[in-house]
Design a protein around this motif. Structure first.
Motif, PDB file in Angstrom:
ATOM      1  N   ASP B 115      41.587  48.304  42.024  1.00 53.01           N
ATOM      2  CA  ASP B 115      41.711  46.934  42.531  1.00 53.01           C
ATOM      3  C   ASP B 115      40.383  46.305  42.936  1.00 53.01           C
ATOM      4  O   ASP B 115      40.322  45.090  43.150  1.00 53.01           O
ATOM      5  N   ASN B 118      39.018  43.276  40.803  1.00 50.82           N
ATOM      6  CA  ASN B 118      39.919  42.132  40.852  1.00 50.82           C
ATOM      7  C   ASN B 118      39.877  41.446  42.213  1.00 50.82           C
ATOM      8  O   ASN B 118      39.834  40.221  42.315  1.00 50.82           O
ATOM      9  N   SER B 122      38.492  37.742  43.142  1.00 53.15           N
ATOM     10  CA  SER B 122      39.373  36.779  43.805  1.00 53.15           C
ATOM     11  C   SER B 122      38.697  36.158  45.022  1.00 53.15           C
ATOM     12  O   SER B 122      38.867  34.978  45.307  1.00 53.15           O
ATOM     13  N   GLY B 131      34.139  43.108  35.569  1.00 51.28           N
ATOM     14  CA  GLY B 131      34.796  44.332  36.010  1.00 51.28           C
ATOM     15  C   GLY B 131      34.521  45.497  35.077  1.00 51.28           C
ATOM     16  O   GLY B 131      34.561  45.328  33.859  1.00 51.28           O
ATOM     17  N   MET B 145      44.171  40.364  35.247  1.00 48.99           N
ATOM     18  CA  MET B 145      44.200  39.276  36.235  1.00 48.99           C
ATOM     19  C   MET B 145      45.213  38.194  35.854  1.00 48.99           C
ATOM     20  O   MET B 145      45.341  37.819  34.690  1.00 48.99           O
TER      21      MET B 145
ATOM     22  N   HIS C  84      45.472  37.731  44.409  1.00 53.66           N
ATOM     23  CA  HIS C  84      44.318  37.162  43.704  1.00 53.66           C
ATOM     24  C   HIS C  84      44.130  35.673  43.943  1.00 53.66           C
ATOM     25  O   HIS C  84      43.063  35.142  43.710  1.00 53.66           O
ATOM     26  N   SER C 113      47.577  43.952  36.817  1.00 49.99           N
ATOM     27  CA  SER C 113      46.750  44.075  38.024  1.00 49.99           C
ATOM     28  C   SER C 113      47.614  43.762  39.241  1.00 49.99           C
ATOM     29  O   SER C 113      47.343  42.824  39.981  1.00 49.99           O
ATOM     30  N   ASP C 115      48.052  44.142  42.387  1.00 46.45           N
ATOM     31  CA  ASP C 115      47.297  44.679  43.523  1.00 46.45           C
ATOM     32  C   ASP C 115      47.937  44.413  44.875  1.00 46.45           C
ATOM     33  O   ASP C 115      47.536  45.018  45.877  1.00 46.45           O
TER      34      ASP C 115
END
Lengths: 211, 211, 211, 211, 211, 211, 211, 211
Positions: B115, B118, B122, B131, B145, C84, C113, C115
């Motif tokens: 994570d 990402n 963000s 990434g 994403m 995000h 993703s 997360d």
């Protein structure tokens, strides 16, 4: 050789030889392997695409005539070129890209042999290229560039994000692009906030019935 | 709270509040989720890493002291921060990044819940973030994403390419970086040419015995 | 910053500062990354969700107003927050969770993703968090927490089971919750028994025609 | 029938019939499908395991004699039982678990048909069970419980995290367990901070040489 | 405990205690995890199922009443039992199977934790059990039995083939079953021959238009 | 044509034409695609194989001379034949199998095109065939038989279990085989019991040190 | 531009302009993306490669000097060219291939973006190209050509088979190549026959000890 | 045995014994495992198939009567034969192929055990065979031929490309086939050129509305 392919290749080389001012050339070049990728790459598909991001959210315009640039300061252009059916057009596009004034390329392709983004990045180097796998099964082929051959990728089908990423690169030099990115993001965040409050304060059944 | 984490968070916010000249701050920020990622992200692993690309190929230097910038014009800095163990340090790093003068971030993490890249993208938005999935199994988590939250990714373990991609972004503004990218690439191509000629003209058994 | 996000963050911190009695605060917090996850996470989708388990099977109520707790002893609350798009709201939710009286969090997210569950677990620690991968492709991202950062997961889309698991945790302290779990299970088993006997004793064609 | 299996089944039922005080019975039951899982599930493997988490980090003790509880307040017990070779022992273990005073079970199994955690959860219901896939290929089998049959899972091989998750459940009732979890976490975070500062301030080559 | 489950368990044990003649008991037992598996396991789904194979192709009958065996010599019976919702019924079914006169069991289950075939094989041992993964994602869980715990599997959804395989086992002792298998196969082969000749001799467009 | 292949084909047809008594012919035929599969299929590999199961656990003998059957009542024979290199030998083996007295075939092959088990089952029909995928990547090819073409499979590399499954089929007619299966299983269960008690009563560190 | 790359491109175009007799030019062109693919593509790796097939089994020779063709009638040549590092060399190779007298190309590349075979096939069209995925993860990228862009592929790492397939194409015109293919195959079959007889007639333990 | 299968086998062997002139026999043989593969293999499915490529693009005709060859010089024939249901017909087809005048075979099959192409290639050797996986899940089984058993494959469902590849092989001897391949390709390229120019010069919204 196909007349139209030949014409397009000539056109690209002619443009590269010109010394047009930056503001008159497209900032972003968008290429895709087939017009069947148009919904995913640009607009009208299940998800919003690069066209929607550029035009609706960031104030860019699409440039369709090299002699007649749009009024908007930031622009993109759009071509179809296939790595496997028109490798010569793909090569001409990529090798003229920097000289034609592009700052970044977004290249999308589908299928398992999604070679267009990777070949475009290899030939257009050192121009940054953002690869868009048009299908989930295209991800591996797009992301797997060997050491020494840089290219970056976004998730399958997310040309909208590729447009934001391209704008992030332009924003390093152009404060207005940076501001539009921030404004877009704040609006997006406000949407989440409104939804979250409505769901919590109204409760699940009410929210579900109203949405 | 952990004293060192607390100190680092304070340091980052202090730096963000300062108005250091561009040439004195790192251009690229490199973060990774654990120091076990160091070989993959920087140098010394099976593949060459971001450190090798920046220092050996592109003439960048690593900045380790904010008060004492290296002589080299282009620099990067390196931190470890874990999304799941130190989310507060990760947040402080990302939210101060732009104010601390970074132009682009390279963020790498391993595991299936990778994570860090990402979350960094963000929070650091609209700064571009590249990434790096440290393991093959990290690719999905890094690339996936959602729409509206841009980040770009390179292939698993290829921090070397992430460094080249970061330099491609810097090269849009800095011609010297562009030139180093071109020089690096020409040398790489010459290597392929030399190998190809030796193999063809010497034949497979001879080439194999000599290499 | 978005006004609504800012308001929600303030509200969460205000609640955390209050000393409300346990019976007046929600026992379970449910968060999801987008309101498009509502059918999977709560109710109305192909499978029954957490709302159905809590309200229809276990006698819980949804608390929508901190000042006006439902009559039911056991309650849950529901928010949307995106890792995000609104990392600050996610952080505020998780870091206030224990002080706001929650005993367990159910966090669901989709995409590759995913997360939100992992970051929520990292920040809300040591509160137990049950992650729900909203899509099959979210499983890896949700389950892959690194050593030292605990979180547990259920199967893709099975928020109904996450609710049962949350109730199993509450049942360790609250005998009434344990009894409701047992009653629910006995009814479920009786259903299997009735179906099994009807199929066997009636035969396949008859059962098929009647069901 | 195997004498030893028969003896163990008898022993479990005898224990279930006794009314031992809570402090004298194990709080956590750990079962695994084979003693070849011992390194992954407990200690001595590539990663630290549940034994390491409980004994080294959280102050638990292993209870080996029902008549002679350890001095430590919080304890766990360890058995091998195979879903496919000793289904009767597995059933006896799970159906007596709650009556023998267990608060939570950690169940691990390898292979593609890793049924032990799932069957244990089905029979021990409503006791919470945390499944540990001993191999990556066991994840699907462990996580895929059908609607109505709750069980939670951790990532492949991460019995250490399963122990932390079990402690998170116990911590809802036992403040001392909560405190130990917090202390463990702070130490972990301090480690990250120290590493991060050393890497940044010393630079990559120096850090690499020293570690 | 659920009354119906309890009744069914009693019934199975009662039948096991009786000494019914072979010709009066079912030869094949079919169990599935849920009545939602009925189309895949028996009849009426996209593919033909075990019921179609047994009844339409091999002359078996379904036995629904233990007191009143069908006139046909070879029979099967059908039950629903869930490994995770009714482990006690599953156990009773499997441990009485051989004593109730079954020669082979076909057990099907869906989902990723498709434990019913494996647990049935473990408990019914040494009776042969043919596992049917009801979904593609059930294949791994069904096929992955550990060394020492035998069970065989067919492909996802192919209960029709499981019925043929069960008949192949019975055919080792019962020549009439062998003959029916051969007759079925010859008819199947003739169908291929007729199609092949029609396609070749008529040509693709004609064949396509007529079929 | 290869002389040895030709000789073997002749030999198989000669044997099929003879009317040897059942007790003098092998009961189980084992074929594999290459002698590189021998460790996986028979003995000496990481896992125990079919040879180990038959000879060490079930009292079978390997028959190597058709004129001189072993003293043991139950026997198996072993051949290498490749679907892709010697399709004619494979065909001869399968089409003579039933006439040569085999009751069941175990067929193993590796690679992604593991066609030997499937072709053998297609040709030897209605004899039951148990397919053994020699590698994990062979599972799909082995298990995927189309509707109407029955074959059963075990997990990758588990020829040991294939031998047990073959014995389960023979045990339907031969009580001694059934008894050996039961004896083997009881010993296996006793092993689990002894390990389980030692681990529990001795505790994890002691068990680990002693094993 | 790299001098050596430039020289090689010139050389290829020069050769294409010449009218050398068929017997003096290579029949098969072998290209690979990197000299690290040499063991897989040619000789010396875990499996035998294209070099071994051509030279040891089929009597071909490697041509290393365009002015001095080997005495053998059938020949191949070998080059390294990278799709992503030297797209211009790759293009020159492919677009001159037919004019330089090649009848078929074998092109191998590794990684997930294994674009060399596909681009070579696209440019060399209508010359047949056989793609060799150098790694398992290269299979999808190599096999996935879009409709209208033909190329055929062999399995990962099997350049030996690619050489046989290339010879099968040449054999349509050249009876001597056909005869060598048949001779090679008969020897291969005899090997299987010898192994099979030895294993069967000697028995498993004896065979294992002797091999 | 099935009369029709028997007749077809006789017919194939009769044809093989005749000495028909090359121009009177089919050049390409197309076989598929089931008539349900017809749309994918030939025409009328989602993608264009081999029939469309041969008849519409390359001027081939389908030969349906051995006594009455079509006027067109280049022809193909079409049969259904199943590896698992009619292995004898498959064998007869493959072993007579070369003697019946075929130059190349296209063989397609679906499912996970798609053995038809591989077995056909093994038996028809040294005739080149192009395998078509009819479904995505058939790719592994089709492509995975072992070393020494050559066959080439195209991507799942792309029988159109298999036809082009077959024509590329024929074109090595037949200049007219080569010319048709070139003409087809130029038309394809012109299509891309026209689309590309229309999209670029008209802009995305206009293009989208018109297509």
């Amino acid at each position: 050789m196909s007349d139209t392919i030949s014409d397009l290749i000539d056109r690209l080389h002619r443009e590269a030889a010109l010394e047009r001012p930056d503001a008159d050339t497209p900032d972003v070049g968008i290429v895709m392997g087939s017009d069947s990728d148009l919904e995913t790459m640009m607009t009208g598909g299940k998800r919003r695409g690069a066209y929607d991001a550029f035009v609706d959210e960031l104030g860019f315009a699409e440039q369709t005539d090299y002699e007649d640039a749009p009024a908007e300061r930031f622009t993109f252009e759009t071509y179809v070129t296939s790595a496997h059916r028109t490798p010569d057009l793909m090569t001409a596009y990529a090798e003229t890209a920097e000289d034609r004034g592009l700052e970044v390329i977004i290249a999308g392709a589908g299928g398992k042999s999604a070679d267009l983004p990777n070949m475009t990045a290899s030939i257009a180097y050192p121009l940054p290229v953002i690869g868009v796998p048009v299908q989930e099964k295209s991800v591996d082929s797009v992301i797997g560039m060997p050491t020494g051959a840089p290219m970056v990728a976004v998730d399958a089908g997310k040309s909208f994000n590729a447009a934001l990423s391209a704008a992030q690169i332009l924003a390093r030099q152009h404060e207005p692009v940076r501001e539009r990115l921030v404004d877009y993001h704040e609006a997006l965040r406000e949407d989440v906030g409104v939804v979250s409050r409505a769901l919590h304060d109204g409760g699940t059944p009410a929210y579900r019935d109203e949405n």
